[in-house]
Write a protein that holds these residues in place. Structure first.
Motif, PDB file in Angstrom:
ATOM      1  N   SER A  40       0.852  -1.157  -0.063  1.00  0.00           N
ATOM      2  CA  SER A  40      -0.109  -0.046   0.024  1.00  0.00           C
ATOM      3  C   SER A  40       0.827   1.539   0.017  1.00  0.00           C
ATOM      4  O   SER A  40       0.385   2.394  -0.212  1.00  0.00           O
ATOM      5  CB  SER A  40      -0.942   0.130   1.254  1.00  0.00           C
ATOM      6  OG  SER A  40      -0.053  -0.135   2.422  1.00  0.00           O
ATOM      7  N   HIS A  41       1.998   1.187   0.358  1.00  0.00           N
ATOM      8  CA  HIS A  41       2.935   2.532   0.284  1.00  0.00           C
ATOM      9  C   HIS A  41       3.090   2.828  -1.320  1.00  0.00           C
ATOM     10  O   HIS A  41       3.422   2.010  -2.244  1.00  0.00           O
ATOM     11  CB  HIS A  41       4.213   1.996   1.041  1.00  0.00           C
ATOM     12  CG  HIS A  41       5.211   3.209   1.169  1.00  0.00           C
ATOM     13  ND1 HIS A  41       5.964   3.806   0.433  1.00  0.00           N
ATOM     14  CD2 HIS A  41       5.467   3.767   2.435  1.00  0.00           C
ATOM     15  CE1 HIS A  41       6.230   4.835   1.172  1.00  0.00           C
ATOM     16  NE2 HIS A  41       6.253   4.742   2.272  1.00  0.00           N
ATOM     17  N   PRO A  42       3.350   4.170  -1.238  1.00  0.00           N
ATOM     18  CA  PRO A  42       3.383   4.689  -2.664  1.00  0.00           C
ATOM     19  C   PRO A  42       4.373   4.248  -3.531  1.00  0.00           C
ATOM     20  O   PRO A  42       4.293   4.019  -4.667  1.00  0.00           O
ATOM     21  CB  PRO A  42       3.270   6.239  -2.289  1.00  0.00           C
ATOM     22  CG  PRO A  42       2.654   6.600  -0.975  1.00  0.00           C
ATOM     23  CD  PRO A  42       2.948   5.272  -0.498  1.00  0.00           C
ATOM     24  N   ASP A  43       5.740   4.030  -2.895  1.00  0.00           N
ATOM     25  CA  ASP A  43       6.563   3.660  -3.889  1.00  0.00           C
ATOM     26  C   ASP A  43       7.216   2.156  -3.258  1.00  0.00           C
ATOM     27  O   ASP A  43       8.267   1.961  -3.741  1.00  0.00           O
ATOM     28  CB  ASP A  43       7.944   4.718  -3.334  1.00  0.00           C
ATOM     29  CG  ASP A  43       8.416   4.630  -2.007  1.00  0.00           C
ATOM     30  OD1 ASP A  43       7.941   3.907  -1.176  1.00  0.00           O
ATOM     31  OD2 ASP A  43       9.733   5.149  -1.764  1.00  0.00           O
ATOM     32  N   ALA A  44       6.464   1.331  -2.892  1.00  0.00           N
ATOM     33  CA  ALA A  44       6.704   0.066  -2.646  1.00  0.00           C
ATOM     34  C   ALA A  44       7.338  -0.920  -3.691  1.00  0.00           C
ATOM     35  O   ALA A  44       8.335  -1.535  -3.710  1.00  0.00           O
ATOM     36  CB  ALA A  44       5.515  -0.666  -1.857  1.00  0.00           C
ATOM     37  N   GLU A  45       6.473  -0.589  -4.925  1.00  0.00           N
ATOM     38  CA  GLU A  45       6.887  -1.277  -6.164  1.00  0.00           C
ATOM     39  C   GLU A  45       8.264  -0.862  -6.625  1.00  0.00           C
ATOM     40  O   GLU A  45       9.134  -1.678  -6.986  1.00  0.00           O
ATOM     41  CB  GLU A  45       5.929  -1.100  -7.146  1.00  0.00           C
ATOM     42  CG  GLU A  45       6.191  -1.799  -8.564  1.00  0.00           C
ATOM     43  CD  GLU A  45       6.407  -3.178  -8.414  1.00  0.00           C
ATOM     44  OE1 GLU A  45       6.960  -3.430  -9.382  1.00  0.00           O
ATOM     45  OE2 GLU A  45       5.950  -3.811  -7.546  1.00  0.00           O
ATOM     46  N   GLN A  46       8.683   0.343  -6.506  1.00  0.00           N
ATOM     47  CA  GLN A  46       9.753   0.948  -6.992  1.00  0.00           C
ATOM     48  C   GLN A  46      11.071   0.279  -6.188  1.00  0.00           C
ATOM     49  O   GLN A  46      12.098  -0.083  -6.339  1.00  0.00           O
ATOM     50  CB  GLN A  46       9.840   2.491  -7.245  1.00  0.00           C
ATOM     51  CG  GLN A  46       9.180   3.058  -8.385  1.00  0.00           C
ATOM     52  CD  GLN A  46       7.588   2.863  -8.055  1.00  0.00           C
ATOM     53  OE1 GLN A  46       7.249   2.777  -6.894  1.00  0.00           O
ATOM     54  NE2 GLN A  46       6.771   3.100  -9.341  1.00  0.00           N
ATOM     55  N   ARG A  47      10.743   0.411  -4.846  1.00  0.00           N
ATOM     56  CA  ARG A  47      11.674  -0.034  -3.988  1.00  0.00           C
ATOM     57  C   ARG A  47      11.848  -1.723  -4.011  1.00  0.00           C
ATOM     58  O   ARG A  47      13.188  -1.948  -4.060  1.00  0.00           O
ATOM     59  CB  ARG A  47      11.335   0.202  -2.517  1.00  0.00           C
ATOM     60  CG  ARG A  47      11.193   1.698  -1.929  1.00  0.00           C
ATOM     61  CD  ARG A  47      10.496   1.734  -0.654  1.00  0.00           C
ATOM     62  NE  ARG A  47      11.293   0.915   0.309  1.00  0.00           N
ATOM     63  CZ  ARG A  47      12.081   1.446   1.295  1.00  0.00           C
ATOM     64  NH1 ARG A  47      12.374   2.885   1.041  1.00  0.00           N
ATOM     65  NH2 ARG A  47      12.911   1.190   2.091  1.00  0.00           N
ATOM     66  N   ARG A  48      10.949  -2.369  -4.226  1.00  0.00           N
ATOM     67  CA  ARG A  48      10.982  -4.023  -4.346  1.00  0.00           C
ATOM     68  C   ARG A  48      11.871  -4.151  -5.644  1.00  0.00           C
ATOM     69  O   ARG A  48      12.680  -5.026  -5.800  1.00  0.00           O
ATOM     70  CB  ARG A  48       9.735  -4.668  -4.613  1.00  0.00           C
ATOM     71  CG  ARG A  48       9.178  -4.636  -3.268  1.00  0.00           C
ATOM     72  CD  ARG A  48       7.885  -5.289  -3.029  1.00  0.00           C
ATOM     73  NE  ARG A  48       7.263  -5.156  -1.928  1.00  0.00           N
ATOM     74  CZ  ARG A  48       6.647  -5.938  -1.275  1.00  0.00           C
ATOM     75  NH1 ARG A  48       6.462  -7.328  -1.783  1.00  0.00           N
ATOM     76  NH2 ARG A  48       5.982  -5.808  -0.095  1.00  0.00           N
ATOM     77  N   ARG A  49      11.444  -3.317  -6.797  1.00  0.00           N
ATOM     78  CA  ARG A  49      12.469  -3.677  -7.945  1.00  0.00           C
ATOM     79  C   ARG A  49      13.766  -2.877  -7.887  1.00  0.00           C
ATOM     80  O   ARG A  49      14.855  -3.442  -8.533  1.00  0.00           O
ATOM     81  CB  ARG A  49      11.769  -2.371  -9.208  1.00  0.00           C
ATOM     82  CG  ARG A  49      10.475  -3.087  -9.632  1.00  0.00           C
ATOM     83  CD  ARG A  49       9.712  -2.461 -10.509  1.00  0.00           C
ATOM     84  NE  ARG A  49      10.501  -2.194 -11.798  1.00  0.00           N
ATOM     85  CZ  ARG A  49      10.280  -1.342 -12.963  1.00  0.00           C
ATOM     86  NH1 ARG A  49       9.093  -0.673 -12.782  1.00  0.00           N
ATOM     87  NH2 ARG A  49      11.010  -1.314 -13.843  1.00  0.00           N
ATOM     88  N   VAL A  50      14.140  -2.068  -7.058  1.00  0.00           N
ATOM     89  CA  VAL A  50      15.502  -1.710  -6.552  1.00  0.00           C
ATOM     90  C   VAL A  50      16.360  -2.859  -5.843  1.00  0.00           C
ATOM     91  O   VAL A  50      17.127  -3.313  -6.398  1.00  0.00           O
ATOM     92  CB  VAL A  50      15.536  -0.325  -5.816  1.00  0.00           C
ATOM     93  CG1 VAL A  50      17.137  -0.302  -5.016  1.00  0.00           C
ATOM     94  CG2 VAL A  50      15.055   0.849  -6.371  1.00  0.00           C
ATOM     95  N   LEU A  51      15.731  -3.758  -5.000  1.00  0.00           N
ATOM     96  CA  LEU A  51      16.224  -4.716  -4.327  1.00  0.00           C
ATOM     97  C   LEU A  51      16.490  -5.838  -5.299  1.00  0.00           C
ATOM     98  O   LEU A  51      17.487  -6.346  -5.392  1.00  0.00           O
ATOM     99  CB  LEU A  51      15.386  -5.278  -3.272  1.00  0.00           C
ATOM    100  CG  LEU A  51      14.984  -4.479  -2.117  1.00  0.00           C
ATOM    101  CD1 LEU A  51      13.724  -5.163  -1.349  1.00  0.00           C
ATOM    102  CD2 LEU A  51      16.236  -4.048  -1.473  1.00  0.00           C
ATOM    103  N   LEU A  52      15.444  -6.175  -6.348  1.00  0.00           N
ATOM    104  CA  LEU A  52      15.638  -7.080  -7.323  1.00  0.00           C
ATOM    105  C   LEU A  52      16.812  -6.922  -8.204  1.00  0.00           C
ATOM    106  O   LEU A  52      17.670  -7.794  -8.808  1.00  0.00           O
ATOM    107  CB  LEU A  52      14.590  -7.436  -8.215  1.00  0.00           C
ATOM    108  CG  LEU A  52      13.581  -8.340  -7.517  1.00  0.00           C
ATOM    109  CD1 LEU A  52      12.141  -8.313  -8.407  1.00  0.00           C
ATOM    110  CD2 LEU A  52      13.994  -9.647  -7.020  1.00  0.00           C
ATOM    111  N   ASN A  53      17.088  -5.545  -8.579  1.00  0.00           N
ATOM    112  CA  ASN A  53      18.095  -4.965  -9.465  1.00  0.00           C
ATOM    113  C   ASN A  53      19.468  -4.896  -8.729  1.00  0.00           C
ATOM    114  O   ASN A  53      20.522  -5.012  -9.437  1.00  0.00           O
ATOM    115  CB  ASN A  53      17.685  -3.674 -10.100  1.00  0.00           C
ATOM    116  CG  ASN A  53      16.812  -3.592 -11.134  1.00  0.00           C
ATOM    117  OD1 ASN A  53      17.309  -3.942 -12.348  1.00  0.00           O
ATOM    118  ND2 ASN A  53      15.592  -3.344 -10.841  1.00  0.00           N
TER     119      ASN A  53
END
Length: 344
Positions: A40-53
């Motif tokens: 639900s956090h606004p930048d959760a998807e971007q943060r998870r993609r940072v982790l994966l990258n």
């Protein structure tokens, strides 16, 4: 030192490399729901993609160390390979299922641009990281601690026999160490809020992981170690103790090298405690020795020449990969999702 002894050391080297490199991959996967924040956090998807990258260019190459170690066991010590892969069948099957689940989740996560799809993928990445991180410690702790072997060398221990206090502590110790290793790697490879959050989390985990690791390595040394393996206990302890102050000071590279040295110390301690056996038995007279498990001299000679030629090339290529993808990653650098829509 005989040729079988050298190959025992070579397999120990391959597993150590695997634990150092794949260890932070597991750590990043386990930390996805924590450092990636709630969906639900606004930048959760971007943060998870940072982790994966952070692990994207290297995680599959890191798994090559396991494949090579397993192949070396099969060729150099077929008896060892047979007993471990049959006696620890269910635990190794759980590792295999976890690794396959993680591979599919990483590769397919971005194929469909739909939150529920990505949620299931993130669950698979986490599950495929938690299981191996614990199970590898459980397996190697029991290999050192000893299992039940019959007169012919067949393993008779059941899966619940492996869940003894020492084996469970080994699993918890590797899981905690990989978590810390992964959190520091995220801090090293990311920037912005993700970096700060990873650094803070790593510092909070530092003392509990150090305490659990200290109990495990001291237990290993007192019950199974050799005089020279005290040096590995000291290495692991000093490296872990140094990691906390280094990460708090923002010296991520030095902290990452410290946890890498801790993983190396624990791995060398386990293989050193196991030597000159490849599988300890609860009845010491039935333990399987290096010489008893080894292939023929000719086989080991051929393997040695192939390894001398090919292994340096593989290591140089992997080092080059890490150098090319050495830059930090931030949320601002994550492009829009290009996955297929649910209707596609």
């Amino acid at each position: 030192m005989t040729l079988p002894d050298y190959w025992f050391l070579a397999i120990g080297f391959l597993f150590t490399g695997y634990f150092v490199l794949e260890g932070f991959d597991f750590g990043v996967g386990m930390l996805m729901p924590i450092l990636g924040r709630k969906r639900s956090h606004p930048d959760a998807e971007q943060r998870r993609r940072v982790l994966l990258n952070t692990i994207g260019p290297v995680w599959d190459g890191n798994e090559v160390w396991l494949i090579t170690a397993g192949a070396a066991m099969f060729a150099a010590f077929p008896v060892w390979y047979a007993e471990v892969f049959s006696g620890f069948y269910l635990v190794l099957l759980a590792i295999l299922v976890g690794l396959i689940t993680r591979v599919c989740a990483i590769e397919w996560r971005g194929k469909i641009d739909e939150p529920r799809w990505r949620g299931w993928a993130d669950f698979g990445i986490g599950l495929g990281s938690w299981i191996p991180a614990f199970a590898w410690g459980l397996i190697f702790a029991n290999i050192v601690h000893g299992v039940d072997l019959d007169a012919r060398g067949g393993m008779t221990s059941e899966v619940w026999d492996l869940l003894n206090p020492y084996g469970l502590l080994g699993g918890i110790a590797t899981l905690g160490l990989f978590l810390l290793h992964g959190a520091i790697f995220v801090a090293l490879k990311s920037d912005g809020d993700v970096r700060l959050d990873a650094r803070s989390l790593a510092f909070r985990m530092w003392l509990p992981v150090t305490a659990i690791g200290a109990v495990f390595v001291i237990w290993t040394q007192l019950e199974h170690g050799e005089p020279w393996t005290w040096a590995m206990v000291a290495l692991a302890a000093a490296a872990l103790l140094a990691a906390g102050p280094l990460i708090r000071a923002g010296r991520e590279l030095a902290a990452f090298l410290s946890t890498a040295l801790a993983v190396i110390g624990v791995s060398v301690l386990l293989f050193g405690a196991l030597f000159p056996n490849v599988l300890n038995a609860t009845d010491p007279s039935r333990s399987i020795t290096i010489d008893a498990a080894a292939s023929s001299h000719y086989t080991l000679v051929v393997m040695s020449w192939c390894t001398i030629v090919l292994l340096p090339l593989v290591m140089i290529y992997q080092a080059w990969t890490y150098w090319v993808f050495r830059k930090r990653i931030s949320v601002a650098q994550i492009p829009p999702s290009i996955g297929l829509s649910p209707r596609a």
